[in-house]
Design a protein around this motif. Structure first.
Motif, mmCIF file in Angstrom:
data_model
loop_
_atom_site.group_PDB
_atom_site.id
_atom_site.type_symbol
_atom_site.label_atom_id
_atom_site.label_comp_id
_atom_site.label_asym_id
_atom_site.label_seq_id
_atom_site.Cartn_x
_atom_site.Cartn_y
_atom_site.Cartn_z
ATOM 1 N N GLU A 30 0.864 -1.178 0.000
ATOM 2 C CA GLU A 30 0.000 0.000 0.000
ATOM 3 C C GLU A 30 0.899 1.226 0.000
ATOM 4 O OE1 GLU A 30 -3.162 0.008 2.850
ATOM 5 O OE2 GLU A 30 -3.249 2.189 2.859
ATOM 6 N N LEU A 31 0.762 2.062 -1.025
ATOM 7 C CA LEU A 31 1.593 3.254 -1.149
ATOM 8 C C LEU A 31 1.237 4.280 -0.070
ATOM 9 C CD1 LEU A 31 1.570 3.806 -5.015
ATOM 10 C CD2 LEU A 31 3.391 2.814 -3.615
ATOM 11 N N PRO A 32 2.223 5.019 0.408
ATOM 12 C CA PRO A 32 1.944 6.047 1.417
ATOM 13 C C PRO A 32 0.994 7.139 0.914
ATOM 14 C CG PRO A 32 4.308 5.633 1.259
ATOM 15 C CD PRO A 32 3.648 4.864 0.144
ATOM 16 N N ARG A 33 1.153 7.567 -0.335
ATOM 17 C CA ARG A 33 0.301 8.624 -0.890
ATOM 18 C C ARG A 33 -0.629 8.099 -1.977
ATOM 19 N NH1 ARG A 33 2.299 12.318 1.964
ATOM 20 N NH2 ARG A 33 4.184 13.495 1.831
ATOM 21 N N GLY A 34 -0.083 7.418 -2.960
ATOM 22 C CA GLY A 34 -0.886 6.857 -4.034
ATOM 23 C C GLY A 34 -0.632 7.529 -5.367
ATOM 24 N N TYR A 35 -0.823 6.757 -6.427
ATOM 25 C CA TYR A 35 -0.681 7.242 -7.792
ATOM 26 C C TYR A 35 -1.999 7.862 -8.228
ATOM 27 C CZ TYR A 35 -0.569 7.056 -12.886
ATOM 28 O OH TYR A 35 -0.664 7.367 -14.212
ATOM 29 N N GLY A 40 -7.998 11.528 -12.092
ATOM 30 C CA GLY A 40 -8.007 11.951 -10.694
ATOM 31 C C GLY A 40 -8.200 10.822 -9.691
ATOM 32 N N THR A 41 -8.296 9.591 -10.168
ATOM 33 C CA THR A 41 -8.457 8.446 -9.271
ATOM 34 C C THR A 41 -7.120 8.145 -8.594
ATOM 35 O OG1 THR A 41 -10.147 7.516 -10.721
ATOM 36 C CG2 THR A 41 -9.131 6.010 -9.137
ATOM 37 N N VAL A 42 -7.171 7.904 -7.294
ATOM 38 C CA VAL A 42 -5.970 7.577 -6.535
ATOM 39 C C VAL A 42 -5.871 6.065 -6.394
ATOM 40 C CG1 VAL A 42 -4.749 7.859 -4.342
ATOM 41 C CG2 VAL A 42 -6.118 9.752 -5.262
ATOM 42 N N HIS A 43 -4.714 5.519 -6.749
ATOM 43 C CA HIS A 43 -4.452 4.083 -6.662
ATOM 44 C C HIS A 43 -3.366 3.874 -5.604
ATOM 45 C CE1 HIS A 43 -6.561 3.462 -10.533
ATOM 46 N NE2 HIS A 43 -6.009 4.626 -10.854
ATOM 47 N N ARG A 44 -3.695 3.172 -4.503
ATOM 48 C CA ARG A 44 -2.720 2.988 -3.414
ATOM 49 C C ARG A 44 -2.299 1.540 -3.225
ATOM 50 N NH1 ARG A 44 -4.411 5.329 1.919
ATOM 51 N NH2 ARG A 44 -2.245 4.924 2.404
ATOM 52 N N ASP A 45 -3.200 0.603 -3.427
ATOM 53 C CA ASP A 45 -2.844 -0.797 -3.180
ATOM 54 C C ASP A 45 -2.312 -1.415 -4.463
ATOM 55 O OD1 ASP A 45 -5.567 -0.604 -4.194
ATOM 56 O OD2 ASP A 45 -5.662 -2.772 -3.936
ATOM 57 N N GLY A 46 -1.394 -2.339 -4.293
ATOM 58 C CA GLY A 46 -0.815 -2.975 -5.460
ATOM 59 C C GLY A 46 -0.160 -4.289 -5.101
ATOM 60 N N VAL A 47 0.463 -4.890 -6.102
ATOM 61 C CA VAL A 47 1.164 -6.163 -5.932
ATOM 62 C C VAL A 47 2.490 -6.065 -6.678
ATOM 63 C CG1 VAL A 47 1.116 -8.641 -6.415
ATOM 64 C CG2 VAL A 47 -0.989 -7.469 -5.754
ATOM 65 N N MET A 48 3.557 -6.477 -5.990
ATOM 66 C CA MET A 48 4.878 -6.545 -6.605
ATOM 67 C C MET A 48 5.328 -8.000 -6.577
ATOM 68 S SD MET A 48 8.498 -4.693 -5.524
ATOM 69 C CE MET A 48 7.929 -3.033 -5.855
ATOM 70 N N ARG A 49 5.907 -8.443 -7.688
ATOM 71 C CA ARG A 49 6.421 -9.814 -7.743
ATOM 72 C C ARG A 49 7.925 -9.802 -7.537
ATOM 73 N NH1 ARG A 49 9.238 -10.405 -12.303
ATOM 74 N NH2 ARG A 49 8.677 -9.177 -14.125
ATOM 75 N N LEU A 50 8.454 -10.972 -7.215
ATOM 76 C CA LEU A 50 9.899 -11.109 -7.113
ATOM 77 C C LEU A 50 10.535 -10.820 -8.467
ATOM 78 C CD1 LEU A 50 10.309 -14.365 -4.987
ATOM 79 C CD2 LEU A 50 10.704 -12.001 -4.260
ATOM 80 N N THR A 65 -6.349 -0.329 -9.993
ATOM 81 C CA THR A 65 -6.995 -1.035 -11.107
ATOM 82 C C THR A 65 -6.105 -1.085 -12.351
ATOM 83 O OG1 THR A 65 -8.072 1.006 -11.827
ATOM 84 C CG2 THR A 65 -9.317 -0.417 -10.318
ATOM 85 N N ILE A 66 -4.892 -0.549 -12.244
ATOM 86 C CA ILE A 66 -3.968 -0.504 -13.380
ATOM 87 C C ILE A 66 -3.136 -1.780 -13.404
ATOM 88 C CG2 ILE A 66 -2.061 0.743 -14.451
ATOM 89 C CD1 ILE A 66 -3.067 3.216 -12.829
ATOM 90 N N GLU A 67 -3.238 -2.522 -14.494
ATOM 91 C CA GLU A 67 -2.459 -3.748 -14.632
ATOM 92 C C GLU A 67 -1.298 -3.586 -15.599
ATOM 93 O OE1 GLU A 67 -4.826 -7.222 -15.199
ATOM 94 O OE2 GLU A 67 -6.044 -6.804 -13.433
ATOM 95 N N ASP A 68 -1.273 -2.498 -16.360
ATOM 96 C CA ASP A 68 -0.163 -2.206 -17.263
ATOM 97 C C ASP A 68 0.656 -1.076 -16.642
ATOM 98 O OD1 ASP A 68 1.590 -1.925 -19.392
ATOM 99 O OD2 ASP A 68 0.210 -0.675 -20.544
#
Length: 146
Positions: free
Chosen positions: A31-36, A41-51, A87-90
């Protein structure tokens, strides 16, 4: 081709990066501290990072932007290993370029933790009582929240 050996959420004592019964976790939520903030204008904070793979670390070295400015290496590298941001996968370098500096710093540290150290936990010390404890940096609550 993206492979995940275990897709289950962490449970129990998986602070070392292993999954249930010793399987390897290859994806880590954050979870990003601020968000993309995207163009609408939608803020995206949660995400997934792979090895990261060896290829992930080698391919950016051939990128002209990295050759011209070595600081751009982390932008290209982070964009290769983020599976999803909101919601961004790319997630491409342009998305990473538009992150707030604090979010990029968070992702650089998160990358280092899951790839070099194999876990998402950090040892911290309470500034008031000086008690030592561990926090999970992968998401959920923010530091200072209960």
């Amino acid at each position: 081709m993206r492979r995940t050996i275990t897709a289950s959420a962490p449970t129990g004592t998986e602070a070392d990066g292993s999954g249930p019964a010793g399987t390897l976790r290859t994806e880590f939520p954050f979870e990003l501290p601020r968000g993309y903030v995207d163009g609408s204008g939608t803020v995206h904070r949660d995400g997934v990072m792979r090895l990261a793979t060896a290829r992930d670390e080698l391919v950016p070295l051939r990128d002209d932007r990295v050759r011209e400015n070595s600081a751009y290496l982390s932008v290209v590298l982070i964009s290769r290993v983020i599976v999803r941001l909101g919601t961004i996968e790319d997630v491409h370098p342009g998305v990473v370029e538009d992150l707030f500096a604090s979010d990029l710093a968070f992702l650089q540290d998160f990358y280092r933790r899951i790839n070099a150290e194999g876990h998402t936990r950090a040892a911290v010390t309470c500034p008031s009582c000086r008690e030592n404890f561990a926090v999970d940096l992968s998401g959920g609550g923010r530091l200072g929240e209960s």
